[in-house]
Design a protein around this motif. Structure first.
Motif, PDB file in Angstrom:
ATOM      1  N   ILE A 178      -1.802  -6.458   4.156  1.00 43.00           N
ATOM      2  CA  ILE A 178      -2.248  -5.127   3.697  1.00 43.00           C
ATOM      3  C   ILE A 178      -3.470  -4.738   4.545  1.00 43.00           C
ATOM      4  O   ILE A 178      -4.222  -5.619   4.978  1.00 43.00           O
ATOM      5  N   PRO A 179      -3.681  -3.449   4.801  1.00 45.40           N
ATOM      6  CA  PRO A 179      -4.876  -3.078   5.576  1.00 45.40           C
ATOM      7  C   PRO A 179      -6.159  -3.478   4.835  1.00 45.40           C
ATOM      8  O   PRO A 179      -6.181  -3.484   3.607  1.00 45.40           O
ATOM      9  N   LEU A 205      -9.601   8.956   5.031  1.00 44.48           N
ATOM     10  CA  LEU A 205      -9.364   8.279   3.753  1.00 44.48           C
ATOM     11  C   LEU A 205      -8.576   6.991   3.984  1.00 44.48           C
ATOM     12  O   LEU A 205      -9.094   5.895   3.839  1.00 44.48           O
ATOM     13  N   PHE A 206      -7.288   7.153   4.394  1.00 41.44           N
ATOM     14  CA  PHE A 206      -6.417   5.998   4.616  1.00 41.44           C
ATOM     15  C   PHE A 206      -5.916   5.987   6.055  1.00 41.44           C
ATOM     16  O   PHE A 206      -5.925   7.010   6.731  1.00 41.44           O
ATOM     17  N   ARG A 207      -5.371   4.843   6.454  1.00 47.26           N
ATOM     18  CA  ARG A 207      -4.866   4.712   7.828  1.00 47.26           C
ATOM     19  C   ARG A 207      -3.563   5.471   8.049  1.00 47.26           C
ATOM     20  O   ARG A 207      -3.189   5.742   9.193  1.00 47.26           O
ATOM     21  N   HIS A 208      -2.832   5.728   6.965  1.00 43.97           N
ATOM     22  CA  HIS A 208      -1.529   6.389   7.113  1.00 43.97           C
ATOM     23  C   HIS A 208      -1.324   7.328   5.930  1.00 43.97           C
ATOM     24  O   HIS A 208      -1.701   6.998   4.796  1.00 43.97           O
ATOM     25  N   PRO A 209      -0.740   8.521   6.190  1.00 42.41           N
ATOM     26  CA  PRO A 209      -0.594   9.495   5.097  1.00 42.41           C
ATOM     27  C   PRO A 209       0.254   8.992   3.925  1.00 42.41           C
ATOM     28  O   PRO A 209       0.102   9.488   2.810  1.00 42.41           O
ATOM     29  N   ASP A 210       1.135   8.003   4.184  1.00 40.89           N
ATOM     30  CA  ASP A 210       1.991   7.517   3.085  1.00 40.89           C
ATOM     31  C   ASP A 210       1.318   6.412   2.259  1.00 40.89           C
ATOM     32  O   ASP A 210       1.879   5.952   1.268  1.00 40.89           O
ATOM     33  N   HIS A 211       0.131   5.990   2.683  1.00 36.66           N
ATOM     34  CA  HIS A 211      -0.541   4.938   1.888  1.00 36.66           C
ATOM     35  C   HIS A 211      -0.982   5.513   0.549  1.00 36.66           C
ATOM     36  O   HIS A 211      -1.619   6.568   0.494  1.00 36.66           O
ATOM     37  N   LYS A 212      -0.651   4.782  -0.524  1.00 35.79           N
ATOM     38  CA  LYS A 212      -1.033   5.271  -1.861  1.00 35.79           C
ATOM     39  C   LYS A 212      -2.434   4.778  -2.212  1.00 35.79           C
ATOM     40  O   LYS A 212      -3.087   5.315  -3.103  1.00 35.79           O
ATOM     41  N   GLU A 267       0.824  -1.217   0.000  1.00 41.36           N
ATOM     42  CA  GLU A 267       0.000   0.000   0.000  1.00 41.36           C
ATOM     43  C   GLU A 267       0.858   1.267   0.000  1.00 41.36           C
ATOM     44  O   GLU A 267       0.359   2.374  -0.143  1.00 41.36           O
ATOM     45  N   HIS A 268       2.205   1.079   0.173  1.00 47.31           N
ATOM     46  CA  HIS A 268       3.133   2.221   0.130  1.00 47.31           C
ATOM     47  C   HIS A 268       3.741   2.388  -1.261  1.00 47.31           C
ATOM     48  O   HIS A 268       4.514   3.313  -1.475  1.00 47.31           O
ATOM     49  N   LEU A 269       3.404   1.493  -2.193  1.00 52.42           N
ATOM     50  CA  LEU A 269       4.036   1.549  -3.514  1.00 52.42           C
ATOM     51  C   LEU A 269       3.285   2.489  -4.442  1.00 52.42           C
ATOM     52  O   LEU A 269       2.047   2.520  -4.457  1.00 52.42           O
ATOM     53  N   GLU A 270       4.076   3.239  -5.223  1.00 54.87           N
ATOM     54  CA  GLU A 270       3.490   4.070  -6.272  1.00 54.87           C
ATOM     55  C   GLU A 270       2.874   3.128  -7.308  1.00 54.87           C
ATOM     56  O   GLU A 270       3.275   1.964  -7.414  1.00 54.87           O
ATOM     57  N   GLU A 271       1.963   3.681  -8.101  1.00 51.63           N
ATOM     58  CA  GLU A 271       1.270   2.857  -9.100  1.00 51.63           C
ATOM     59  C   GLU A 271       2.274   2.118 -10.010  1.00 51.63           C
ATOM     60  O   GLU A 271       2.116   0.929 -10.292  1.00 51.63           O
ATOM     61  N   SER A 272       3.305   2.852 -10.436  1.00 45.65           N
ATOM     62  CA  SER A 272       4.286   2.246 -11.357  1.00 45.65           C
ATOM     63  C   SER A 272       5.054   1.118 -10.660  1.00 45.65           C
ATOM     64  O   SER A 272       5.393   0.109 -11.269  1.00 45.65           O
ATOM     65  N   GLU A 273       5.321   1.289  -9.352  1.00 48.71           N
ATOM     66  CA  GLU A 273       6.049   0.234  -8.594  1.00 48.71           C
ATOM     67  C   GLU A 273       5.146  -0.987  -8.384  1.00 48.71           C
ATOM     68  O   GLU A 273       5.594  -2.121  -8.506  1.00 48.71           O
ATOM     69  N   LEU A 274       3.880  -0.709  -8.078  1.00 47.66           N
ATOM     70  CA  LEU A 274       2.943  -1.818  -7.840  1.00 47.66           C
ATOM     71  C   LEU A 274       2.786  -2.667  -9.096  1.00 47.66           C
ATOM     72  O   LEU A 274       2.610  -3.890  -9.029  1.00 47.66           O
ATOM     73  N   LYS A 275       2.860  -2.009 -10.255  1.00 45.10           N
ATOM     74  CA  LYS A 275       2.749  -2.744 -11.533  1.00 45.10           C
ATOM     75  C   LYS A 275       3.915  -3.709 -11.702  1.00 45.10           C
ATOM     76  O   LYS A 275       3.748  -4.818 -12.202  1.00 45.10           O
TER      77      LYS A 275
END
Ligand code: SAM
Length: 378
Positions: free
Chosen positions: A151-152, A165-172, A124-132
């Motif tokens: 994952i949450p 919105l999310f549990r942590h500000p760094d969650h993408k 959940e901390h990965l940018e879209e491009s990293e998650l891909k």
């Protein structure tokens, strides 16, 4: 803000005992207990707490951590170093712990050959491009036997006060169960894994429909990997930077095995000598000898072996004997002690290990222990 702290603040109303992060780590420890992996990598290892817990699992011989944040890894990485006790009493198993600065969106050959890969609260901390890129790196390239992803579960969020919105500000992003399961099933199908879903952090009574607070997917590789297929078409160029490496002392290393064997032999020889001298002393007592005169009266009777005769007896007998102030303890006798046997496997190996460190008879069949000090003490 530290994510564990933040989570505990949110979950003040829904109280988890033990705390949720500990339940996640315990889940991994239980899995290690079940599958007994030798090589474990923790991706997104942060301050290395999980790695530190895993170093006590005796089946694990290789531990590796990867994170894009080198400073968070460095904070507590000293906990992964061997302690003085590890040098004093090296164990049978070998253990190497390595930390790499790098991203799970990149392939590095140092991540090949792992049995278990854990990704705890990482994706959940990965940018879209990293998650891909993540499924190809982890399932396609690293291809361990088992992958665990936690994952949450967004469905739980309404029970956590303060979460908008999310549990942590760094969650993408955060996913509900259907979203996580559809992503996981697709990755599993594509790379030849099966996946089962579970979680930790039970919902309160009456709210069971929201599912676990943390959702977990356990992926098991369906095909067997040969060392050839593991290496085929894998890049050889490393991109990760190693920030920490600790090699634990192990009896698999000759120098530690030798030092353990020498200590054990000396200890065993001293025990045998003490018991031999005690029994000889009590024999003398029976004849009403004065123990304070033991040295002068004792020695002549023990000098009955010439060097040559001593050699002969040592070779043929398992029994230790005294010649002057020297006790001859056959290696075979020392080898019959379980701890020595476990360390050295054969008498020959025992002889080889101690030969340069412990005085031996000229034929190498007995340890010589000088009792002069023993006699002085008495
Ligand atoms: N796994 C740890 C745990 O459960 O305690 C910490 C998880 S922490 C919430 C997420 C970690 O993932 C952070 O340390 C962050 O630096 C790391 N991270 C983020 N993006 C990453 C990437 N692309 N590759 C590797 N690590 C990454």
């Amino acid at each position: 803000m530290d994510e564990t702290f933040q989570e505990e603040r949110f979950t003040g109303v829904v109280k988890f005992t033990p705390p949720l992060y500990k339940q996640r780590y315990q889940f991994i420890k239980d899995l290690v207990g079940k599958y007994k992996p030798k090589k474990v990598a923790d991706l997104g290892c942060a301050d290395c707490t999980l790695l530190w817990m895993l170093k006590f699992c005796s089946c694990i011989e290789v531990l590796a951590g990867v994170d894009t944040c080198a400073s968070v890894m460095r904070e507590k990485m000293h906990r992964l170093s061997p302690l003085p006790g590890d040098y004093l009493q090296p164990t049978e198993r070998s253990l190497t712990v390595t930390l790499h600065h790098g991203s799970v969106a990149q392939k590095d050959p140092c991540m090949l050959g792992f049995d278990l890969v854990t990704c705890i609260e990482l994706i959940e901390h990965l940018e879209e491009s990293e998650l891909k890129k993540f499924p190809e790196v982890v399932f396609g390239f690293m291809a361990p036997s088992i992958v665990v992803i936690s994952i949450p579960n967004a469905e739980f969020n309404p029970l956590l006060p303060g979460v908008t919105l999310f549990r942590h500000p760094d969650h993408k992003f955060e996913w509900n169960r259907a979203q996580f399961q559809s992503w996981a099933l697709e990755a599993a199908r594509r790379y030849g894994y099966s996946v089962e879903f579970t979680g930790v952090g039970h919902p309160p009574a009456g709210m069971e429909n929201v599912g676990f607070c943390t959702q977990i997917g356990v992926f098991v590789r369906k095909y067997t990997q040969t060392s050839e297929s593991a290496q085929s078409e894998k890049p050889t160029e490393g991109v990760y930077k190693t920030v920490f490496k600790a090699v634990y002392p192990s009896l698999k290393e000759e120098k530690y095995l030798q030092s353990a064997a020498v200590s054990e032999v000396i200890f065993t020889a001293q025990i045998i000598t003490r018991s031999l001298l005690d029994s000889l002393m009590s024999e003398h007592k029976e004849y009403n000898d004065d123990p304070t005169e033991r040295k002068s009266k004792f020695q002549p009777s023990m000098n009955c072996f010439s060097e040559d005769l001593g050699k002969l007896v040592v070779e043929k007998s398992m029994k230790p004997f005294v010649n002057g102030s020297v006790v001859y303890i056959p290696l075979k006798t020392i080898f019959s002690f379980p701890k020595v046997k476990r360390l050295c496997a054969t008498v020959e190996k025992l002889r080889k290990l101690i030969a340069s460190k412990v005085p031996l008879s000229s034929d190498g069949s007995a340890v010589l222990l000088n009792t002069e000090h023993e006699n002085e003490d008495n």
